[in-house]
Design an enzyme around this catalytic site. Structure first.
Site, PDB file in Angstrom:
ATOM      1  N   CYS A 122    -130.247  43.093 -34.402  1.00 51.92           N
ATOM      2  CA  CYS A 122    -129.588  43.796 -35.499  1.00 51.92           C
ATOM      3  C   CYS A 122    -129.478  45.284 -35.181  1.00 51.92           C
ATOM      4  CB  CYS A 122    -130.368  43.579 -36.797  1.00 51.92           C
ATOM      5  SG  CYS A 122    -129.561  44.277 -38.265  1.00 51.92           S
ATOM      6  N   CYS A 123    -130.567  45.891 -34.708  1.00 49.28           N
ATOM      7  CA  CYS A 123    -130.550  47.307 -34.340  1.00 49.28           C
ATOM      8  C   CYS A 123    -129.566  47.557 -33.204  1.00 49.28           C
ATOM      9  CB  CYS A 123    -131.944  47.769 -33.934  1.00 49.28           C
ATOM     10  SG  CYS A 123    -133.126  47.915 -35.310  1.00 49.28           S
ATOM     11  N   CYS A 205    -132.701  52.145 -42.304  1.00 52.15           N
ATOM     12  CA  CYS A 205    -131.906  51.272 -43.159  1.00 52.15           C
ATOM     13  C   CYS A 205    -132.721  50.865 -44.389  1.00 52.15           C
ATOM     14  CB  CYS A 205    -131.471  50.027 -42.386  1.00 52.15           C
ATOM     15  SG  CYS A 205    -130.302  50.362 -41.051  1.00 52.15           S
ATOM     16  N   CYS A 208    -135.123  47.867 -44.320  1.00 54.73           N
ATOM     17  CA  CYS A 208    -136.166  47.946 -43.295  1.00 54.73           C
ATOM     18  C   CYS A 208    -137.118  49.121 -43.496  1.00 54.73           C
ATOM     19  CB  CYS A 208    -135.526  48.060 -41.907  1.00 54.73           C
ATOM     20  SG  CYS A 208    -134.467  46.676 -41.472  1.00 54.73           S
ATOM     21  N   CYS A 233    -136.067  51.190 -32.616  1.00 58.87           N
ATOM     22  CA  CYS A 233    -134.833  50.422 -32.781  1.00 58.87           C
ATOM     23  C   CYS A 233    -134.083  50.235 -31.474  1.00 58.87           C
ATOM     24  CB  CYS A 233    -133.922  51.102 -33.807  1.00 58.87           C
ATOM     25  SG  CYS A 233    -133.422  52.762 -33.339  1.00 58.87           S
TER      26      CYS A 233
END
Length: 246
Positions: A122-123, A205, A208, A233
């Site tokens: 995702c990162c 985010c 997170c 990340c």
């Protein structure tokens, strides 16, 4: 090529350590690094202080931020406040929509919580790939990193060679303490993300990031379900190229 990059970075690191005033450091960076110098801001207090110094120095720096699509509203408000305060546009870089759609289709909307690999994926889509695009063609990359920010950031050089990106990575706050950063922000009326006052010293985010408890590490609220040594990340934890100094 890599040897020359390392030599240039070492020389710049030594020069910056002889300069105390932050605007003077930024002015020197813009003058010493040939070509485009870019600053990636997350709009946290460290990056806000760097932005204030860039404005004070009137340094020729390309300022941009990564919009992952999952920011806190307060972070976007800080972006707007900063543009108004310093009279300059901050370039907003987004992830590729196809990459995000494929990621969510494969892992689900909150799939990043299922495993470390899913979170890093995702990162990668929302941060690392957009950063790489934003830095294409740049000779220097300014960050707001500083030593002691986290267990993964024990030592932060003021300048180092990033051989993966082929540029010099520069952290003008690398030798600053949080206390000095906060004092600078107070003295120069630097706009701050309102979340800092609500227990969020490190802001990423929204899904997170949580507020931290008294006594916790300042990055404890980032990916709080993971071990401390994994809390990066990918923007600042790339594999070292062969022969690259620590």
């Amino acid at each position: 090529m890599e040897t020359a990059l390392h030599d240039t970075a070492r020389q710049l690191d030594a020069e910056l350590r002889e300069i105390d005033a932050l605007p003077a450091r930024l002015r020197h960076i813009a003058q010493a690094v040939p070509g485009r110098v870019a600053f990636s801001t997350s709009l946290g207090i460290e990056d806000q202080v760097v932005l204030a110094a860039i404005a004070a120095a009137d340094a020729d720096v390309d300022v941009f931020t990564l919009d992952t699509g999952r920011h806190f509203p307060e972070t976007l408000e800080t972006l707007d406040m900063s543009e108004a305060r310093y009279g300059r546009q901050i370039r907003v870089v987004f992830p590729e929509s196809d990459d995000v759609e494929q990621l969510v289709a494969r892992d689900g909307i909150f799939g990043f919580r299922n495993s470390l690999e899913a979170r890093r994926a995702c990162c990668d889509v929302r941060k690392v790939r957009p950063l790489n695009r934003a830095l294409q063609g740049a000779s220097g990359w300014i960050t707001g990193l500083r030593s002691g920010q986290a267990t993964t950031r024990a030592e932060v050089p003021l300048a180092s060679a990033d051989t993966n990106l082929g540029l010099i990575k520069i952290s003008p706050l690398g030798d600053w303490s949080l206390e000095r950063i906060e004092a600078y922000a107070d003295e120069h009326a630097v706009p701050r993300n309102p979340l800092h006052a609500r227990g969020f010293p490190s802001i990423g985010c929204q899904p997170c990031t949580r507020a931290i408890e008294p006594g916790e590490d300042i990055r404890a609220g980032r990916w709080w379900w993971e071990n401390a040594e994994h809390k990066e990340c990918g923007l600042h934890s790339r594999p070292r190229a062969k022969g690259q100094a620590a």
